[in-house]
Write a protein that holds these residues in place. Structure first.
Motif, PDB file in Angstrom:
ATOM      1  N   GLU A 280       0.950  -0.940   0.204  1.00 29.26           N
ATOM      2  CA  GLU A 280       0.096  -0.050   0.205  1.00 29.26           C
ATOM      3  C   GLU A 280       1.418   1.560   0.275  1.00 29.26           C
ATOM      4  O   GLU A 280       2.057   1.508   0.529  1.00 29.26           O
ATOM      5  CB  GLU A 280      -1.120  -0.120   1.014  1.00 29.26           C
ATOM      6  CG  GLU A 280      -2.139  -1.161   1.070  1.00 29.26           C
ATOM      7  CD  GLU A 280      -2.810  -0.999   2.411  1.00 29.26           C
ATOM      8  OE1 GLU A 280      -3.527  -0.262   2.521  1.00 29.26           O
ATOM      9  OE2 GLU A 280      -2.933  -2.505   3.482  1.00 29.26           O
ATOM     10  N   ALA A 281       0.412   2.403  -0.679  1.00 30.94           N
ATOM     11  CA  ALA A 281       1.231   4.068  -0.557  1.00 30.94           C
ATOM     12  C   ALA A 281       0.803   4.335   0.381  1.00 30.94           C
ATOM     13  O   ALA A 281      -0.728   4.297   0.821  1.00 30.94           O
ATOM     14  CB  ALA A 281       0.929   3.976  -2.212  1.00 30.94           C
TER      15      ALA A 281
ATOM     16  N   ASP B 274     -18.552 -12.032   7.402  1.00 28.19           N
ATOM     17  CA  ASP B 274     -18.148 -12.953   8.633  1.00 28.19           C
ATOM     18  C   ASP B 274     -17.357 -13.410   8.404  1.00 28.19           C
ATOM     19  O   ASP B 274     -16.223 -13.702   9.360  1.00 28.19           O
ATOM     20  CB  ASP B 274     -19.146 -14.378   8.652  1.00 28.19           C
ATOM     21  CG  ASP B 274     -20.505 -13.501   8.954  1.00 28.19           C
ATOM     22  OD1 ASP B 274     -21.104 -12.625   9.636  1.00 28.19           O
ATOM     23  OD2 ASP B 274     -21.888 -14.129   8.725  1.00 28.19           O
ATOM     24  N   ALA B 275     -16.232 -13.663   7.186  1.00 30.69           N
ATOM     25  CA  ALA B 275     -14.867 -14.780   7.236  1.00 30.69           C
ATOM     26  C   ALA B 275     -13.734 -13.733   7.668  1.00 30.69           C
ATOM     27  O   ALA B 275     -12.535 -13.773   8.583  1.00 30.69           O
ATOM     28  CB  ALA B 275     -15.187 -15.401   6.001  1.00 30.69           C
ATOM     29  N   GLN B 276     -14.441 -11.750   6.892  1.00 26.51           N
ATOM     30  CA  GLN B 276     -13.514 -11.143   7.022  1.00 26.51           C
ATOM     31  C   GLN B 276     -13.253 -10.901   8.689  1.00 26.51           C
ATOM     32  O   GLN B 276     -12.048 -10.493   9.249  1.00 26.51           O
ATOM     33  CB  GLN B 276     -13.575  -9.812   6.677  1.00 26.51           C
ATOM     34  CG  GLN B 276     -12.380  -8.618   6.492  1.00 26.51           C
ATOM     35  CD  GLN B 276     -13.006  -7.196   6.119  1.00 26.51           C
ATOM     36  OE1 GLN B 276     -14.481  -7.502   5.668  1.00 26.51           O
ATOM     37  NE2 GLN B 276     -11.634  -6.571   5.643  1.00 26.51           N
ATOM     38  N   LEU B 277     -14.491 -11.333   8.725  1.00 23.48           N
ATOM     39  CA  LEU B 277     -13.766 -10.098  10.740  1.00 23.48           C
ATOM     40  C   LEU B 277     -13.451 -12.163  11.893  1.00 23.48           C
ATOM     41  O   LEU B 277     -12.565 -11.288  12.548  1.00 23.48           O
ATOM     42  CB  LEU B 277     -15.744 -10.196  11.176  1.00 23.48           C
ATOM     43  CG  LEU B 277     -15.525 -10.120  12.896  1.00 23.48           C
ATOM     44  CD1 LEU B 277     -14.993  -8.501  13.269  1.00 23.48           C
ATOM     45  CD2 LEU B 277     -17.132 -10.033  13.601  1.00 23.48           C
TER      46      LEU B 277
ATOM     47  N   LEU C  21      -7.664  -7.440   3.124  1.00 25.52           N
ATOM     48  CA  LEU C  21      -7.220  -6.971   1.955  1.00 25.52           C
ATOM     49  C   LEU C  21      -8.233  -6.814   0.956  1.00 25.52           C
ATOM     50  O   LEU C  21      -9.183  -5.508   0.627  1.00 25.52           O
ATOM     51  CB  LEU C  21      -5.829  -6.848   2.133  1.00 25.52           C
ATOM     52  CG  LEU C  21      -4.479  -5.816   2.588  1.00 25.52           C
ATOM     53  CD1 LEU C  21      -3.458  -5.752   2.407  1.00 25.52           C
ATOM     54  CD2 LEU C  21      -5.161  -4.380   3.203  1.00 25.52           C
ATOM     55  N   ALA C  22      -8.883  -8.076   0.376  1.00 25.19           N
ATOM     56  CA  ALA C  22      -9.683  -8.073  -0.883  1.00 25.19           C
ATOM     57  C   ALA C  22     -11.145  -8.162  -0.367  1.00 25.19           C
ATOM     58  O   ALA C  22     -11.307  -7.436  -1.060  1.00 25.19           O
ATOM     59  CB  ALA C  22      -9.058  -9.566  -1.002  1.00 25.19           C
ATOM     60  N   CYS C  23     -11.341  -8.437   0.992  1.00 24.43           N
ATOM     61  CA  CYS C  23     -12.774  -8.562   1.521  1.00 24.43           C
ATOM     62  C   CYS C  23     -12.609  -6.961   1.561  1.00 24.43           C
ATOM     63  O   CYS C  23     -14.302  -6.353   0.994  1.00 24.43           O
ATOM     64  CB  CYS C  23     -12.724  -8.572   2.435  1.00 24.43           C
ATOM     65  SG  CYS C  23     -12.423 -10.295   2.645  1.00 24.43           S
TER      66      CYS C  23
ATOM     67  N   SER D  56     -13.080 -14.957  -7.089  1.00 24.48           N
ATOM     68  CA  SER D  56     -11.779 -14.893  -7.119  1.00 24.48           C
ATOM     69  C   SER D  56     -11.278 -14.938  -5.883  1.00 24.48           C
ATOM     70  O   SER D  56      -9.779 -15.891  -5.508  1.00 24.48           O
ATOM     71  CB  SER D  56     -11.052 -13.513  -7.698  1.00 24.48           C
ATOM     72  OG  SER D  56      -9.351 -13.448  -7.229  1.00 24.48           O
ATOM     73  N   ILE D  57     -11.274 -14.296  -5.090  1.00 26.04           N
ATOM     74  CA  ILE D  57     -11.915 -14.566  -3.878  1.00 26.04           C
ATOM     75  C   ILE D  57     -11.404 -15.405  -3.397  1.00 26.04           C
ATOM     76  O   ILE D  57     -11.025 -16.513  -1.902  1.00 26.04           O
ATOM     77  CB  ILE D  57     -12.326 -13.349  -2.718  1.00 26.04           C
ATOM     78  CG1 ILE D  57     -12.135 -11.844  -3.164  1.00 26.04           C
ATOM     79  CG2 ILE D  57     -12.375 -13.591  -1.394  1.00 26.04           C
ATOM     80  CD1 ILE D  57     -12.591 -10.408  -2.700  1.00 26.04           C
ATOM     81  N   TYR D  58     -12.645 -16.049  -3.743  1.00 28.33           N
ATOM     82  CA  TYR D  58     -13.189 -17.489  -3.211  1.00 28.33           C
ATOM     83  C   TYR D  58     -12.155 -18.730  -3.639  1.00 28.33           C
ATOM     84  O   TYR D  58     -11.688 -19.207  -2.063  1.00 28.33           O
ATOM     85  CB  TYR D  58     -14.320 -17.590  -3.900  1.00 28.33           C
ATOM     86  CG  TYR D  58     -14.642 -19.554  -3.099  1.00 28.33           C
ATOM     87  CD1 TYR D  58     -15.918 -19.291  -2.047  1.00 28.33           C
ATOM     88  CD2 TYR D  58     -14.975 -20.555  -3.331  1.00 28.33           C
ATOM     89  CE1 TYR D  58     -16.660 -20.405  -1.555  1.00 28.33           C
ATOM     90  CE2 TYR D  58     -15.230 -21.662  -2.749  1.00 28.33           C
ATOM     91  CZ  TYR D  58     -16.239 -21.593  -2.294  1.00 28.33           C
ATOM     92  OH  TYR D  58     -16.154 -22.668  -1.109  1.00 28.33           O
ATOM     93  N   GLU D  59     -11.743 -18.965  -4.824  1.00 28.32           N
ATOM     94  CA  GLU D  59     -11.040 -19.658  -5.293  1.00 28.32           C
ATOM     95  C   GLU D  59      -9.426 -19.370  -4.622  1.00 28.32           C
ATOM     96  O   GLU D  59      -8.740 -20.352  -4.049  1.00 28.32           O
ATOM     97  CB  GLU D  59     -10.750 -19.644  -6.694  1.00 28.32           C
ATOM     98  CG  GLU D  59     -11.832 -20.049  -7.536  1.00 28.32           C
ATOM     99  CD  GLU D  59     -11.876 -19.494  -9.084  1.00 28.32           C
ATOM    100  OE1 GLU D  59     -10.822 -19.198  -9.365  1.00 28.32           O
ATOM    101  OE2 GLU D  59     -12.545 -19.998  -9.812  1.00 28.32           O
TER     102      GLU D  59
END
Length: 267
Positions: free
Chosen positions: A125-126, A230-233, A172-174, A192-195
């Motif tokens: 990240e910048a 939910d997964a991100q949390l 970060l993707a979420c 893409s996130i799932y795979e």
């Protein structure tokens, strides 16, 4: 007197007649036992007798025929012990294969992490160089660390040393998915996130419980920006409780504190 009669010679017909009569007297002496059948056997019964199907007839006519037929029937009805052994061996082999696949996946994940460990962190990240005060704020709470782009970069570098960088990448993707408004782009990024992080076949699979995985599978039928909320949390909580305390005591964070303090004192 004939010479043949004097030497005890008897005609064959007379001998056979006496043998048959003696056999009939022996069988008729037992109550309920039928006389021996000496006639021809029908063609359709020959195959049945050969396979042991005529046990009742042969047992009445022969003392050993019944026992042999019963033994053959018991052997044919006896359960195959090899079946049970084969099932057990199959279960054990399947379990061994699953364990081997899990070990192979872990080795592949570790090898990927080791190959990229000494490289520069891609797609950082910048951010501007953090001050000493900002670096010290990271030790006050995990939220302050994660809100700061420089703090996330440093924490991500630490996670790479523990082979758990995928947790930060997934988080970060979420966050990036939440900023998307285009429906086609949302579906593409969600897939893409799932795979990349949810599939059990991925080397970057994150650790999620069965309930969260079930929720994700249901939401993937119609993806939204909050499909992985939910997964991100859960991953955020995992990093907070597990990785964050070790980060504060790591050489990476301590070197930043000492380096910033030395720079400020020299200025």
């Amino acid at each position: 007197m004939c010479l043949r009669k004097r030497n005890g010679y008897r005609p064959p017909d007379l001998i056979n007649a006496k043998i048959v009569s003696s056999q009939r007297r022996g069988y008729s002496s037992h109550r309920g036992v039928q006389e021996k059948y000496t006639g021809p056997i029908p063609a359709e019964r020959e195959g049945e007798l050969a396979m042991g199907g005529g046990r009742s007839e042969t047992s009445a006519l022969s003392g050993t025929g019944g026992g042999q037929g019963m033994t053959t029937t018991q052997n044919s009805q006896r359960p195959n012990a090899c079946c049970f052994c084969w099932c057990c061996c199959c279960s054990c082999s399947c379990l061994t294969v699953r364990n081997e696949e899990e070990r192979r996946r872990r080795r592949r994940r570790k090898r990927i992490s080791q190959d990229t460990k000494m490289e520069t962190i891609p797609i950082c990240e910048a951010c501007t160089k953090p001050s000493v005060d900002e670096i010290r704020l990271w030790a006050q709470s995990f939220d302050k660390l994660m809100r700061n782009p420089a703090g996330r970069n440093v924490f991500r570098e630490f996670l790479r040393t523990e082979y758990s960088e995928e947790n930060m990448l997934f988080w970060l993707a979420c966050e990036d998915l939440k900023q998307e408004n285009n429906k086609n782009a949302i579906e593409e990024k969600a897939r893409s996130i799932y795979e990349e992080y949810i599939s059990i076949l991925s080397p970057k699979e994150v650790s999620l419980d069965a309930r969260v995985r079930e929720v994700i599978n249901r939401k993937m039928q119609d993806p939204t920006p909050h499909t992985f909320e939910d997964a991100q949390l859960q991953i955020y909580t995992l990093m907070h409780r597990d990785s964050y305390p070790r980060f504060l005591s790591s050489n990476i964070y301590k070197s930043l504190i000492h380096g910033g303090s030395r720079t400020s004192s020299e200025s």
